[in-house]
Enzyme design. Structure first.
Site, PDB file in Angstrom:
ATOM      1  N   ARG A  19       0.826  -1.218   0.000  1.00  0.00           N
ATOM      2  CA  ARG A  19       0.000   0.000   0.000  1.00  0.00           C
ATOM      3  C   ARG A  19       0.860   1.268   0.000  1.00  0.00           C
ATOM      4  O   ARG A  19       0.552   2.243   0.669  1.00  0.00           O
ATOM      5  CB  ARG A  19      -0.972  -0.018   1.182  1.00  0.00           C
ATOM      6  CG  ARG A  19      -2.125  -0.997   0.984  1.00  0.00           C
ATOM      7  CD  ARG A  19      -3.060  -1.019   2.166  1.00  0.00           C
ATOM      8  NE  ARG A  19      -2.399  -1.515   3.359  1.00  0.00           N
ATOM      9  CZ  ARG A  19      -2.794  -1.290   4.592  1.00  0.00           C
ATOM     10  NH1 ARG A  19      -3.856  -0.546   4.816  1.00  0.00           N
ATOM     11  NH2 ARG A  19      -2.149  -1.790   5.633  1.00  0.00           N
ATOM     12  N   ARG A 507      -8.276   4.630   0.033  1.00  0.00           N
ATOM     13  CA  ARG A 507      -8.956   3.675   0.900  1.00  0.00           C
ATOM     14  C   ARG A 507      -8.890   2.258   0.339  1.00  0.00           C
ATOM     15  O   ARG A 507      -9.212   2.031  -0.818  1.00  0.00           O
ATOM     16  CB  ARG A 507     -10.431   4.051   1.004  1.00  0.00           C
ATOM     17  CG  ARG A 507     -10.858   4.596   2.328  1.00  0.00           C
ATOM     18  CD  ARG A 507     -10.867   3.669   3.465  1.00  0.00           C
ATOM     19  NE  ARG A 507     -12.224   3.359   3.832  1.00  0.00           N
ATOM     20  CZ  ARG A 507     -12.957   4.128   4.623  1.00  0.00           C
ATOM     21  NH1 ARG A 507     -12.466   5.193   5.192  1.00  0.00           N
ATOM     22  NH2 ARG A 507     -14.200   3.808   4.890  1.00  0.00           N
ATOM     23  N   CYS A 508      -8.472   1.329   1.188  1.00  0.00           N
ATOM     24  CA  CYS A 508      -8.385  -0.068   0.762  1.00  0.00           C
ATOM     25  C   CYS A 508      -9.207  -0.937   1.702  1.00  0.00           C
ATOM     26  O   CYS A 508      -9.403  -0.589   2.859  1.00  0.00           O
ATOM     27  CB  CYS A 508      -6.935  -0.550   0.819  1.00  0.00           C
ATOM     28  SG  CYS A 508      -5.860   0.395  -0.241  1.00  0.00           S
ATOM     29  N   TRP A 553     -19.369  -8.739   0.090  1.00  0.00           N
ATOM     30  CA  TRP A 553     -18.185  -8.008   0.502  1.00  0.00           C
ATOM     31  C   TRP A 553     -16.978  -8.932   0.702  1.00  0.00           C
ATOM     32  O   TRP A 553     -15.976  -8.542   1.278  1.00  0.00           O
ATOM     33  CB  TRP A 553     -18.470  -7.155   1.760  1.00  0.00           C
ATOM     34  CG  TRP A 553     -19.493  -6.076   1.482  1.00  0.00           C
ATOM     35  CD1 TRP A 553     -20.062  -5.796   0.270  1.00  0.00           C
ATOM     36  CD2 TRP A 553     -20.064  -5.138   2.409  1.00  0.00           C
ATOM     37  NE1 TRP A 553     -20.954  -4.749   0.396  1.00  0.00           N
ATOM     38  CE2 TRP A 553     -20.976  -4.323   1.688  1.00  0.00           C
ATOM     39  CE3 TRP A 553     -19.898  -4.902   3.787  1.00  0.00           C
ATOM     40  CZ2 TRP A 553     -21.719  -3.309   2.295  1.00  0.00           C
ATOM     41  CZ3 TRP A 553     -20.639  -3.888   4.372  1.00  0.00           C
ATOM     42  CH2 TRP A 553     -21.533  -3.100   3.645  1.00  0.00           C
ATOM     43  N   HIS A 633     -32.135  -3.845   7.627  1.00  0.00           N
ATOM     44  CA  HIS A 633     -31.723  -2.467   7.367  1.00  0.00           C
ATOM     45  C   HIS A 633     -30.993  -2.398   6.030  1.00  0.00           C
ATOM     46  O   HIS A 633     -30.191  -3.261   5.710  1.00  0.00           O
ATOM     47  CB  HIS A 633     -30.817  -1.968   8.490  1.00  0.00           C
ATOM     48  CG  HIS A 633     -30.063  -0.727   8.119  1.00  0.00           C
ATOM     49  ND1 HIS A 633     -30.664   0.495   7.990  1.00  0.00           N
ATOM     50  CD2 HIS A 633     -28.765  -0.537   7.790  1.00  0.00           C
ATOM     51  CE1 HIS A 633     -29.760   1.384   7.614  1.00  0.00           C
ATOM     52  NE2 HIS A 633     -28.597   0.790   7.478  1.00  0.00           N
ATOM     53  N   HIS A 686     -24.445  11.004   7.711  1.00  0.00           N
ATOM     54  CA  HIS A 686     -23.191  11.261   6.994  1.00  0.00           C
ATOM     55  C   HIS A 686     -22.657  12.654   7.296  1.00  0.00           C
ATOM     56  O   HIS A 686     -21.548  12.992   6.915  1.00  0.00           O
ATOM     57  CB  HIS A 686     -23.392  11.089   5.488  1.00  0.00           C
ATOM     58  CG  HIS A 686     -23.858   9.703   5.149  1.00  0.00           C
ATOM     59  ND1 HIS A 686     -23.049   8.604   5.296  1.00  0.00           N
ATOM     60  CD2 HIS A 686     -25.049   9.237   4.727  1.00  0.00           C
ATOM     61  CE1 HIS A 686     -23.725   7.518   4.958  1.00  0.00           C
ATOM     62  NE2 HIS A 686     -24.933   7.875   4.615  1.00  0.00           N
ATOM     63  N   CYS A 718     -28.535   5.393   9.253  1.00  0.00           N
ATOM     64  CA  CYS A 718     -27.622   4.246   9.298  1.00  0.00           C
ATOM     65  C   CYS A 718     -26.976   4.224  10.682  1.00  0.00           C
ATOM     66  O   CYS A 718     -27.371   4.992  11.575  1.00  0.00           O
ATOM     67  CB  CYS A 718     -26.590   4.358   8.170  1.00  0.00           C
ATOM     68  SG  CYS A 718     -25.600   2.854   7.926  1.00  0.00           S
TER      69      CYS A 718
HETATM   70  N1  GLN Z   1     -25.662  -2.317  12.072  1.00  0.00           N
HETATM   71  C1  GLN Z   1     -24.686  -1.646  11.267  1.00  0.00           C
HETATM   72  C2  GLN Z   1     -24.304  -0.345  11.934  1.00  0.00           C
HETATM   73  O1  GLN Z   1     -25.127   0.223  12.585  1.00  0.00           O
HETATM   74  C3  GLN Z   1     -25.237  -1.353   9.896  1.00  0.00           C
HETATM   75  C4  GLN Z   1     -24.207  -0.696   9.009  1.00  0.00           C
HETATM   76  C5  GLN Z   1     -24.655  -0.538   7.585  1.00  0.00           C
HETATM   77  O2  GLN Z   1     -25.809  -0.606   7.266  1.00  0.00           O
HETATM   78  N2  GLN Z   1     -23.759  -0.298   6.674  1.00  0.00           N
HETATM   79  O3  GLN Z   1     -23.186   0.136  11.761  1.00  0.00           O
HETATM   80 ZN    ZN Z   2     -26.792   1.383   6.798  1.00  0.00          ZN
END
Ligand code: GLN
Ligand code: ZN
Length: 749
Positions: A19, A507-508, A553, A633, A686, A718
């Protein structure tokens, strides 16, 4: 006697085996090194990678595949596309480049989004009706000459005009982006002539847009582009590459392009080999066969590859066949050499970028020998699991239909209308990270580490209680990453030491490798959920990562269908759900932010994917009793085209990202479309901004008008892991007040 074949690498990872590029970039951004030092390390990396490829005997070695940040951003700079707000900052060329990707205090960055269906993110070009293009960077020529000085005549790689236009965003108003083609092509032509003058003999154009559904306008633009480019530099050998998917209905168009060579991704579209070969039979186009997988870390099945080559050669003749990587090797780590801890039998099946070059070489030199010498261990027979064979429809279904379950849950859970909750994680402070690192290094023992995690959980529970949230979480302090945490505890999944892949910019990520049957060793989350529950009389939600997200992922197995692997993970999660339930957990969330990402590039393939992906979620959750409330979610707001599948997940409650998007996105969840409860995010996590009560209340009222008050939850977009406690505490208090205000406004208790 087997003839030698031309070998072709579509692109090499630029981040460096250790890296180095990441480190140089971050030092430059931090002001620790200057531009010269940054550019010198970039040059060093390019040199190293070219020499590696030369030593491996690769014939078509790419240049301009290197990038300091992103190849789409590079293309924008070459074409002179810099957003006005960034240009106005008056920075030098290099800093303007980085500012476009990362923003400045005053000027926000360009958007970033996923490169096709990979986990690599590119910087989205901002175009509008009036955009003008001009050749504004000498990068492709400069890097070509740099390699030439080393004695290597490379093939410059350029993102094709139609893929470039198709992936841009129209900031002001929607318009037909292909209308810009006539202004764009002269710049491409000029670039081609400059490359030719510099001594290039071949140029690679990447047009992976062929893997997507393309419009009539895009098709016309493609034909037009390659006619023009061909006549701009008749003696240059142009190679047009499609990768990542099948060409489907565009195959004939692809085959008709008047270029020297075409490239097909045989790891993704093996069924298109023969139709393409047939279409080329009477022409003199060369064919680059993408046989060495640029998206996964498994060794090439050289016997299969040799067969494919033989089939194509039988029609086209070997002199027209090129053997190649399926796409750029950008998506795999650099080298296996430093992996000293991998189990030898698994390592023997793996190949990173450097090893893939050697596979190419072997295929090119003598494919039949390569096929013979492929060790048995390189091809492991899939072992269909008995456990999977017995799964039936009943295992994929909860014991009662959702309406009935929700009625039962309403009684047993005792939650108010518009219940408040969070998505799972709480701030991952420096202290949390430092303790985890100390534990991993052995500086603190497990007792000390666990005591630390317990104290974080307790703090987190108290804060949620104080804020007045209805459904609590333990905060996920023990998790570095939502996929890594589970993968580390599952058999059949391993981690490399240095298998880094660029995600965006510097970012990696180090994706887990799924190498065998996935099974659960024991409970994965039970201890922490139970501990959190023991601290409070409110419900604490159990928190799991869903099977598709774990699969998407990771580097998956390629010796069995993805569906099989997804089901294995789902079974492991199903056991976890049962353990949580047995321990008294009443609410369990299974996150699936990866579900939409997994969608195939071509619309016609979506249904088949969604079928098994949804089944995997249902397998993970289907064993829960009707009283147990299953949440899911997803971090996005766009559900167009997938809402039926999301409905079929049969989760009791779904939380989605919605704070930034308009209410029309919620229409998908109106009662005629969707039967579960819904938590639209009302706080954009965010941003560090603490949303005021009135704003969140208004969003809840807006949402209640669409989905109804009886199905509505209040939550952030989130998880809160990237936020600071100073923001989280007031924002949660505001969230709870907003829900209360919305309840009284709607006269709900
Ligand atoms: N449960 C995870 C968190 O709250 C969900 C993260 C995500 O949706 N990317 O971080
Ligand atoms: Zn999320």
């Amino acid at each position: 006697m087997t003839e030698k074949l031309t070998t072709h690498c579509l692109g090499f990872p630029r981040i460096g085996a250790n890296r180095e590029l990441k480190k140089a970039l971050e030092s430059y951004w931090a002001g620790q090194i200057g531009e010269d030092a940054l550019l010198a390390s970039a040059k060093e990396l390019r040199k190293r990678h070219w020499l590696l490829q030369k030593e491996a005997g690769i014939d078509l070695i790419p240049s301009n595949d290197f990038s300091l940040y992103d190849q789409m951003l590079d293309t924008s700079c070459i074409l002179g596309v810099v957003p006005e707000r960034i240009a106005k900052e008056g920075l030098n060329t290099l800093d303007t480049y980085f500012a476009t990707a990362r923003g400045t205090a005053k000027a926000p960055a360009c958007a970033m989004t996923k490169w096709f269906d990979t986990n690599y993110h590119y910087i989205v070009p901002e175009l509008d009706r009036d955009t003008r293009f001009s050749l504004s960077s000498n990068k492709p020529v400069g890097e070509f000459l740099e390699a030439l000085e080393l004695g290597i005549r490379t093939t410059p790689v350029i993102i094709g005009p139609v893929t470039y236009l198709s992936l841009s965003s129209c900031a002001v108003e929607a318009f037909e982006r292909m209308d810009l083609l006539e202004r764009l092509l002269p710049v491409y032509e000029k670039l081609l002539r400059r490359l030719k003058d510099a001594g290039a003999t071949s140029v690679q154009f990447d047009e992976p847009i062929f893997s997507c559904d393309i419009s009539a306008a895009q098709k016309t633009a493609i034909s037009r582009s390659y006619e023009m480019l061909k006549s701009a530099a008749p003696c240059l050998k142009l190679i047009v590459c499609n990768y990542f998917g099948s060409m489907g209905p565009s195959l004939d168009l692809f085959a008709s392009l008047p270029v020297h060579a075409l490239h097909i991704d045989l790891t993704k579209a093996p069924q298109e080999l023969l139709p393409l070969v047939e279409a080329l039979r009477k022409k003199d186009t060369h064919l680059s066969l993408g046989l060495v997988d640029g998206r996964n870390i498994w060794r090439c099945d050289t016997a299969k590859a040799a067969q494919a080559i033989d089939k194509a050669a039988a029609v086209l003749g070997t002199e027209r066949i090129i053997v190649a990587t399926s796409c750029s090797l950008l998506h795999v780590p650099v080298s296996l050499t430093s992996e000293s801890e991998l189990k030898p039998d698994v390592k023997a099946r793996m190949a990173f970028a450097e090893e893939k070059l050697l596979e190419l070489k072997a295929l090119g030199q003598n494919r039949h020998d390569a096929a013979k010498s492929a060790t048995a261990s390189a091809r492991k027979a899939p072992s269909p699991s008995l456990r999977l064979a017995t799964i039936g429809e009943a295992d994929l279904s909860r014991a009662l239909p959702r309406v009935q379950r929700l009625a039962l849950q309403r009684k047993s859970l005792g939650l108010p209308p518009i219940p408040t909750t969070t998505i799972g994680s709480f701030p991952q402070t420096k202290e949390v990270r430092a303790n985890r690192a100390a534990f991993k290094k052995g500086d603190i023992d497990s007792e000390q580490y666990e005591a630390f995690i317990r104290s974080e959980i307790e703090h987190c529970i108290r804060i949620q209680e104080k804020a007045g949230l209805d459904v609590l979480v333990h905060g996920e302090f023990e998790r570095n990453d939502m996929v890594e945490y589970f993968s580390e505890q599952l058999d059949g999944i391993l981690f490399t030491q240095n298998g880094w892949v660029q995600s965006y910019g510097s970012r990696c990520v180090k994706p887990p490798v799924i190498h065998g049957e996935v099974t659960r060793r024991g409970p994965m989350t039970l201890k922490w959920t139970q501990y959190a529950q023991s601290l409070s009389n409110s419900h604490v939600k159990g928190m799991l990562t869903g099977p598709i997200t774990i699969l998407k992922w990771s580097f998956p197995r390629n010796d069995q269908p993805l569906r099989t692997t997804a089901f294995e993970i789902a079974l492991a999660l199903r056991e976890e759900v049962r353990d949580l339930e047995d321990a008294g957990t009443k609410i369990i969330q299974i996150d699936e932010p990866g579900l939409r990402e997994g969608l195939p590039l071509r619309g016609s393939e979506a249904a088949a994917y969604l079928e098994w992906a949804v089944d995997a979620f249902r397998l993970a959750s289907g064993g829960a009793s009707p009283q147990t409330q299953i949440h899911t979610h997803m971090c996005y707001a766009r559900f167009d085209g997938i809402i039926d599948a999301v409905n079929r997940l049969d989760a009791d409650v779904i939380s989605i990202e919605a704070a930034r998007s308009t209410a029309d996105r919620l229409e998908a969840f109106a009662a005629d479309n969707y039967g579960g409860e819904v938590g639209p995010g009302v706080w954009d996590i965010h941003s560090p901004r603490v949303p005021p009560v009135a704003e969140m209340k208004d969003k809840l009222l807006e949402a209640s008008a669409i989905i109804g008050t009886d199905r509505l939850w209040a939550n952030p977009d989130c998880g809160l892991k990237t936020r600071r406690w100073e923001e989280v505490i007031p924002a949660l208090e505001n969230l709870v007040t907003a829900a209360k205000d919305a309840r009284s406004k709607l006269a709900l208790g």
